[in-house]
Scaffold this active site. Structure first.
Site, PDB file in Angstrom:
ATOM      1  N   ASP A   1       0.890  -1.259  -0.050  1.00  0.00           N
ATOM      2  CA  ASP A   1       0.209  -0.003  -0.316  1.00  0.00           C
ATOM      3  C   ASP A   1       0.866   1.232   0.128  1.00  0.00           C
ATOM      4  O   ASP A   1       1.914   1.303   0.716  1.00  0.00           O
ATOM      5  CB  ASP A   1      -0.801  -0.105   1.245  1.00  0.00           C
ATOM      6  CG  ASP A   1      -1.741   1.229   1.444  1.00  0.00           C
ATOM      7  OD1 ASP A   1      -2.525   1.438   0.464  1.00  0.00           O
ATOM      8  OD2 ASP A   1      -1.621   1.825   2.390  1.00  0.00           O
TER       9      ASP A   1
ATOM     10  N   GLU B   1       1.697  -0.556  -4.940  1.00  0.00           N
ATOM     11  CA  GLU B   1       0.663   0.655  -5.195  1.00  0.00           C
ATOM     12  C   GLU B   1       1.614   1.751  -5.558  1.00  0.00           C
ATOM     13  O   GLU B   1       2.267   2.469  -4.519  1.00  0.00           O
ATOM     14  CB  GLU B   1      -0.325   0.901  -4.358  1.00  0.00           C
ATOM     15  CG  GLU B   1      -1.333   1.934  -4.456  1.00  0.00           C
ATOM     16  CD  GLU B   1      -2.167   2.397  -3.621  1.00  0.00           C
ATOM     17  OE1 GLU B   1      -3.186   2.607  -3.768  1.00  0.00           O
ATOM     18  OE2 GLU B   1      -1.738   2.193  -2.320  1.00  0.00           O
TER      19      GLU B   1
END
Length: 723
Positions: free
Chosen positions: A349, A385
């Protein structure tokens, strides 16, 4: 209680039982005194043990006779001087950063804050209330899970199809999963779900965060929760929210059982992990672990005023990747999940924040060096990401070799093209071909691109074609949260409708997205529920909705069955045909003087597109012919693998377009496999050179007849299209 204590060892960090006792080791560079606190199951503090040994800034002790299951925490003594970045407070019991199991969970109370809530001086004040009755407590863990002959499926990247899902939301409403297993690790591994995964054809399950997390106080007060789980507090402990109570297995063992069951059927497990920040928030957040153990080391603090936190994540703090002990914690956590929990990869993330050595994003930061040199982690799937919320944080295409990336440019381009935006055909061709503009120059391959159109963060696929505006009122933020850049199209009415024309257009658009995604080079990622038209009623930021908004509704309908079967067969077609699984980028040129090319971009004339077609903003139509005998795929012996040639036609305009089917060697025919305007049409053979009417908002897939063998009748989609 315990009367005898030994010095113990500074390694490994955390609490480890060796069969005779437990070794405790905790890093803190600035602490003046450390106490190990033991607790009963009802949170009563039973004993405080002075941890007097310190070696290399690691405090350690050994307690003979202690057994697994003991609950514990730490009290850390030192100065409370926020202006210097020091936030020690021995009144606060702190969670071990290396806790592998969480016993007591958080109960929100003002006492869990290191400062006095409501004081005019805010966090400059010191709160001396004891918070042991409210904070999370670690539990000494020991697992000897019977992995037997468990083996990682090791699916090659170019053969991977990812299914992104949430452990709870996937099965919470599933009528064929036993009620006690719904929403759990064991429910996800139930035979019913595994059968579904296998029939659908996905090869990897990507789970939203399963590390132990907490729900923010503001959400609890709104009767909401952090459903997605991007608020980590324990990087080694699987979240007990998804465990079955009193089943004879610990939370970790239930997770391991899930992984073993999925592996047995060739399905990989990828974890969405959040190492960029923690659940402690900014200077006004609670003191639960890292802040009270060593605030200066664990967090990025402002160079101008260390009272405040650097925030590249939008959550109040950023983990300090420049500190070697923080890097060690992350690496130890990753290795633990691979070696002890047997996961097959990670999706990081806001990964750009992990690459920030000082301020700018650094592609060669220490974190990447450590990953690439680690003999365990260099072999698993690594997905970034590739953005964060800081300046220069959008880094799509800039992560090192060995990393795949969520390709946000693919998502936006495909959405904009099918919305009808002009001038997109050139970029669409690049995205369909694996985004070589982003990855080829740095030595990466097409599988570096994780292609997706929807994911957990944003509209579902049904909502993407049903709403032009977000509808996040249920989140309690007056619809201010969530992105406004959705590139969505409601097809004429905002939200639900019974208008048959609008419903027909929405069906076409969903099919267009599916056909585009599953015929693009790269790795497709499917959001769970999109295959059977799950809706969140226009909520594009359902992070706090632990309810029917997010939970998948498995009640069968004709529409759900139709879409699920069609997606299933498209996935299996992709997996069968080498032309969609290229390991290398297209050359796009003639080879050895022949008239065969690996890829040819075609206009309505049936001939290669000219410069005016590529550059005109009015052009909204694109064709592509993929050569089945130039796939770039080889078998295990190095022999070229040939498959069918494929022809794809895309028309994002409102008007029908006559499209001449390109000629092929020997004047062989094309077989229409799927026309999204009439998806139930049976397969049909059409001659090369014949004109095909490509309706508005429509895509069509043709398969080329092979010259050396008869064409099987309607092999792929016939069961659906002939209904």
């Amino acid at each position: 209680m315990f009367e005898r204590f030994l010095p113990g060892n500074p390694f490994p960090l955390g609490a480890y039982w060796d069969g005779r006792g437990v070794n405790f080791a905790l890093f803190s560079a600035s602490a003046e005194k450390v106490e190990l606190c033991l607790f009963s199951e009802d949170r009563r503090e039973l004993q405080r043990i002075p941890v007097s040994e310190s070696d290399g800034e690691v405090w350690h002790t050994y307690v003979p006779g202690m057994l697994p299951g003991q609950q514990y925490g730490y009290r850390i003594h030192g100065p409370y001087e926020p202006s210097r970045g020091l936030r020690f407070n021995p009144s606060k019991v702190l969670l071990d950063p290396y806790a592998r199991e969480i016993g007591a969970h958080l109960k929100w109370d003002d006492a869990v804050f290191g400062y006095t809530v409501g004081d005019p001086d805010q966090d400059l004040s010191l709160d001396s209330r004891d918070d042991a009755s409210f904070v999370p407590l670690a539990r000494v863990a020991h697992t000897m899970f019977p992995w037997t002959d468990d083996r990682a499926p090791a699916v090659p990247w170019h053969k991977t199809v990812i299914y992104e899902t949430h452990v709870k939301g996937l099965t919470k409403l599933h009528p064929k999963i036993p009620p006690e297993l719904r929403g759990t690790y064991l429910g996800l591994a139930h035979d019913e779900m595994i059968r579904y995964f296998l029939e659908l054809g996905v090869t990897a399950i990507e789970l939203l965060p399963v590390h132990h997390h907490i729900d923010e106080r503001v959400l609890i007060e709104k009767k909401l929760s952090n459903y997605w789980g991007y608020n980590t507090l324990g990087f080694f402990a699987p979240d007990f929210r998804y465990a079955v109570a009193n089943c004879g297995l610990t939370c970790a063992e239930q997770f391991q059982s899930m992984v073993r069951s999925l592996h047995l059927h060739g399905i990989e497990v990828i974890l969405d992990v959040v190492y960029n920040h923690t659940a402690e928030g900014n200077q006004l957040g609670p003191t639960l672990s890292f802040r009270g153990i060593d605030n200066l080391s664990y967090y990025r603090l402002s160079s101008e005023d260390p009272r405040y936190y650097v925030d590249f994540t939008g959550t109040g703090n950023t983990f300090n990747m420049r500190h070697p002990r923080v890097l060690q914690l992350i690496m130890d956590s990753l290795r633990y999940w691979v070696t002890e929990m047997h996961v097959d990869g990670f999706r990081f993330d806001l990964a750009s924040s992990l690459a920030r050595e000082f301020f700018e994003v650094d592609r060669l930061s220490a974190f990447f060096d450590l990953i690439h040199q680690d003999p365990v982690l260099c072999r698993v799937k690594l997905i970034a990401e590739p953005w964060d919320l800081g300046p220069g944080g959008y880094q799509v295409g800039n992560f090192p070799v060995g990393w795949a990336e969520w390709n946000g440019k693919y998502r936006d381009c495909v959405r904009r093209f099918w919305k009808g935006e002009g001038g997109m055909v050139s970029e669409l061709a690049t995205r369909l071909a694996g985004s070589s503009d982003l990855y080829e120059a740095s030595g990466k391959l097409p599988h570096a691109s994780i292609n997706f159109i929807t994911c957990h963060d944003g509209f579902t696929l049904l909502d993407l074609v049903s709403y032009e505006q977000k509808h996040n009122e249920a989140n309690g933020e007056e619809n201010r949260d969530g992105t406004d850049a959705n590139w969505s199209m409601n097809c004429g009415v905002e939200g639900p409708t019974e208008d048959p024309a609008i419903l027909a257009l929405r069906t076409k658009q969903k099919l267009n997205f599916w056909l585009t995604l599953l015929t693009s080079q790269g790795v497709p990622m499917v959001q769970a529920g999109d295959e059977f038209c799950h809706t969140q009623s226009g909520n594009n930021n359902a992070y706090c909705q632990d309810n029917e908004i997010s939970w998948l509704n498995w009640e069968p309908t004709a529409e759900k069955l139709f879409f699920t079967q069609l997606v299933q067969q498209l996935i299996w077609m992709r997996r069968k045909e080498p032309v969609f699984q290229r390991r290398h980028f297209f050359q796009g040129r003639e080879i050895r003087g022949s008239d065969i090319r690996d890829v040819v971009w075609i206009g309505p004339s049936g001939k290669p597109m000219d410069e005016s077609e590529w550059t005109s903003p009015a052009v909204q139509c694109l064709g592509v012919r993929l050569s089945g005998d130039m796939t770039g795929v080889v078998d295990e012996f190095g022999n070229p693998v040939e498959g069918s040639s494929m022809l794809l036609l895309f028309n994002a305009s409102e008007q029908p377009i006559p499209f001449v089917l390109p000629k092929r060697r020997g004047s062989l025919r094309w077989e229409r496999i799927l026309d999204t305007d009439q998806p139930r049409l049976a397969p049909e053979r059409l001659a090369a050179g014949e004109t095909y009417t490509l309706m508005g908002h429509t895509s069509v897939l043709f398969r080329g007849e092979r010259p050396t063998e008869p064409l099987p009748p309607g092999e792929f989609l016939e069961p659906i299209l002939s209904e």
